[in-house]
Design a protein around this motif. Structure first.
Motif, PDB file in Angstrom:
ATOM      1  N   ASN A  70      -0.086 -22.623 -27.282  1.00  0.00           N
ATOM      2  CA  ASN A  70      -1.159 -22.222 -26.376  1.00  0.00           C
ATOM      3  C   ASN A  70      -2.078 -23.389 -26.073  1.00  0.00           C
ATOM      4  OD1 ASN A  70      -2.988 -20.076 -25.063  1.00  0.00           O
ATOM      5  ND2 ASN A  70      -4.378 -21.112 -26.478  1.00  0.00           N
ATOM      6  N   LEU A  71      -2.318 -23.629 -24.793  1.00  0.00           N
ATOM      7  CA  LEU A  71      -3.277 -24.633 -24.338  1.00  0.00           C
ATOM      8  C   LEU A  71      -4.551 -23.945 -23.867  1.00  0.00           C
ATOM      9  CD1 LEU A  71      -0.878 -26.847 -22.218  1.00  0.00           C
ATOM     10  CD2 LEU A  71      -2.285 -27.750 -24.063  1.00  0.00           C
ATOM     11  N   GLY A  72      -5.719 -24.481 -24.268  1.00  0.00           N
ATOM     12  CA  GLY A  72      -6.981 -23.974 -23.786  1.00  0.00           C
ATOM     13  C   GLY A  72      -7.433 -22.734 -24.548  1.00  0.00           C
ATOM     14  N   PRO A  73      -8.640 -22.248 -24.163  1.00  0.00           N
ATOM     15  CA  PRO A  73      -9.533 -22.802 -23.150  1.00  0.00           C
ATOM     16  C   PRO A  73     -10.306 -23.993 -23.694  1.00  0.00           C
ATOM     17  CG  PRO A  73     -10.578 -20.930 -24.190  1.00  0.00           C
ATOM     18  CD  PRO A  73      -9.211 -21.044 -24.816  1.00  0.00           C
ATOM     19  N   GLY A  74     -11.115 -24.620 -22.823  1.00  0.00           N
ATOM     20  CA  GLY A  74     -11.935 -25.734 -23.264  1.00  0.00           C
ATOM     21  C   GLY A  74     -12.258 -26.669 -22.123  1.00  0.00           C
ATOM     22  N   SER A  75     -13.047 -27.687 -22.423  1.00  0.00           N
ATOM     23  CA  SER A  75     -13.397 -28.680 -21.411  1.00  0.00           C
ATOM     24  C   SER A  75     -12.105 -29.251 -20.834  1.00  0.00           C
ATOM     25  CB  SER A  75     -14.242 -29.798 -22.044  1.00  0.00           C
ATOM     26  OG  SER A  75     -15.435 -29.274 -22.575  1.00  0.00           O
ATOM     27  N   TRP A  76     -11.932 -29.114 -19.539  1.00  0.00           N
ATOM     28  CA  TRP A  76     -10.618 -29.269 -18.933  1.00  0.00           C
ATOM     29  C   TRP A  76     -10.030 -30.672 -19.112  1.00  0.00           C
ATOM     30  CZ3 TRP A  76      -7.339 -25.778 -18.099  1.00  0.00           C
ATOM     31  CH2 TRP A  76      -6.241 -25.976 -17.251  1.00  0.00           C
TER      32      TRP A  76
END
Length: 346
Positions: free
Chosen positions: A217-223
């Motif tokens: 899983n990627l994210g969420p967060g500062s893009w």
């Protein structure tokens, strides 16, 4: 739901909805989850995933150069500890021991001297790195102290610097912005982001975790500074793209001040594809309210990544923050639908 839950405090079993009440004793094999990110976004994802599985690994960015982490990085060298500390705090045991030590490592000193603003956990991690001369071993010792439910690994074995080409809002020439803390507050649109050094090594333990995972899983967060960097480490990006695990992207709730101030969620997906054209995804997960504002999202997710868009209510009462319990329900439904989790495991 209480304010404590939204701030990251763990709910008791009785406070959970029936569909999210703890793991039954003797349940079958738990899905092996690897979640990538940094800061508060990864914290929310980890708090959600740990309601589902104990086979959990956080892979954390190592490009922070601000605050306590930046000062320690400048003074002592080595990796910045702040995002790694946040991930460890998210995995703390929910008993009294874990709660106390979570508060300890998150505590920041207030003083008129050089300790002002330093997080206790950053200092503990830095001390273990000096004693053990190995980043992963030091993090594993902290995890034991916290009785952490899962493991925290750095995405690279060397400290990194974020560098980006940014179109300023006044239409002037593209400027090169260097440093995570500067980019996070720079107005304008990011055209390209890269890491310095340009081909950093990945930790063997991190690659092994990716190869053994059932879900990535990627994210969420500062893009550009928490999500994107994982796909800019060549060996790590190759392992993610080659993996046959289920792959999901947890999108942000929308534009955020600074580096993504004028980006739509479609823009987020297009920028990710630009930087990682070989990446495929099974699911893109997005807040239902945010998705309703961008009807093109399902088509873009499918055309760029081959992904199915799943919408759920994910927003916390706090501005621009995901609610970990709502995320847990979203992840649970995805894993049930994918056959990685069975109803009798709840």
């Amino acid at each position: 739901m209480t304010a404590q839950h939204e701030a990251g405090g763990a709910p008791t079993t009785e406070e959970l909805p029936l569909s999210l009440r703890g793991r039954a004793a003797g349940r079958g094999s738990e899905p092996r989850v690897v979640s990538f990110g940094g800061g508060h976004g990864l914290y929310a994802a980890l708090r959600a995933f740990r309601l589902i599985t104990d086979s959990l690994t956080a892979v954390v960015t190592v490009a922070d150069d601000g605050g306590s982490s930046g000062r320690l990085r400048q003074e002592m060298g080595g990796l910045p500890p702040g995002d790694l500390r946040m991930a460890l705090a998210a995995l703390c045991d929910d008993g009294e021991w874990g709660r106390v030590w979570r508060d300890v490592i998150q505590h920041r000193f207030t003083s008129s001297g050089s300790l002002d603003g330093h997080a206790v956990g950053n200092l503990l991690i830095a001390a273990l790195w000096q004693i053990n001369d190995d980043h992963v071993e030091g993090l594993d010792w902290i995890a034991q102290l916290l009785r952490a439910h899962g493991r925290v690994l750095p995405m690279s074995s060397v400290p990194l610097t974020i560098e980006a080409d940014v179109h300023p809002p006044d239409g002037g020439p593209v400027t090169v912005i260097r440093g995570q803390s500067v980019l996070a507050t720079t107005p304008g649109r990011v055209a390209q982001v890269r890491l310095v050094p340009g081909a950093p090594p990945a930790r063997a333990e991190t690659i092994e975790a990716v190869q053994e995972a059932d879900l990535l899983n990627l994210g969420p967060g500062s893009w550009y500074t928490s999500v994107m960097p994982h796909l800019l480490v060549p060996e790590l990006a190759e392992a993610i793209c080659a993996s046959t695990a289920l792959k999901s992207l947890t999108l942000n709730l929308g534009a955020a001040p600074g580096e993504t101030a004028d980006l739509t969620l479609v823009d987020h997906l297009q920028s990710l594809h630009l930087h990682a054209p070989a990446l495929t995804l099974d699911y893109v997960l997005v807040d239902a309210v945010a998705a309703a504002k961008e009807p093109a999202l399902p088509e873009i997710a499918e055309s760029l990544f081959g992904a199915h868009l799943r919408t759920h209510p994910l927003t916390s009462r706090r501005p621009r923050q995901h609610d970990s319990l709502k995320l847990a329900a979203c992840y649970r439904d995805m894993l049930l639908d994918s056959g990685l989790l069975e109803e009798d495991q709840w």
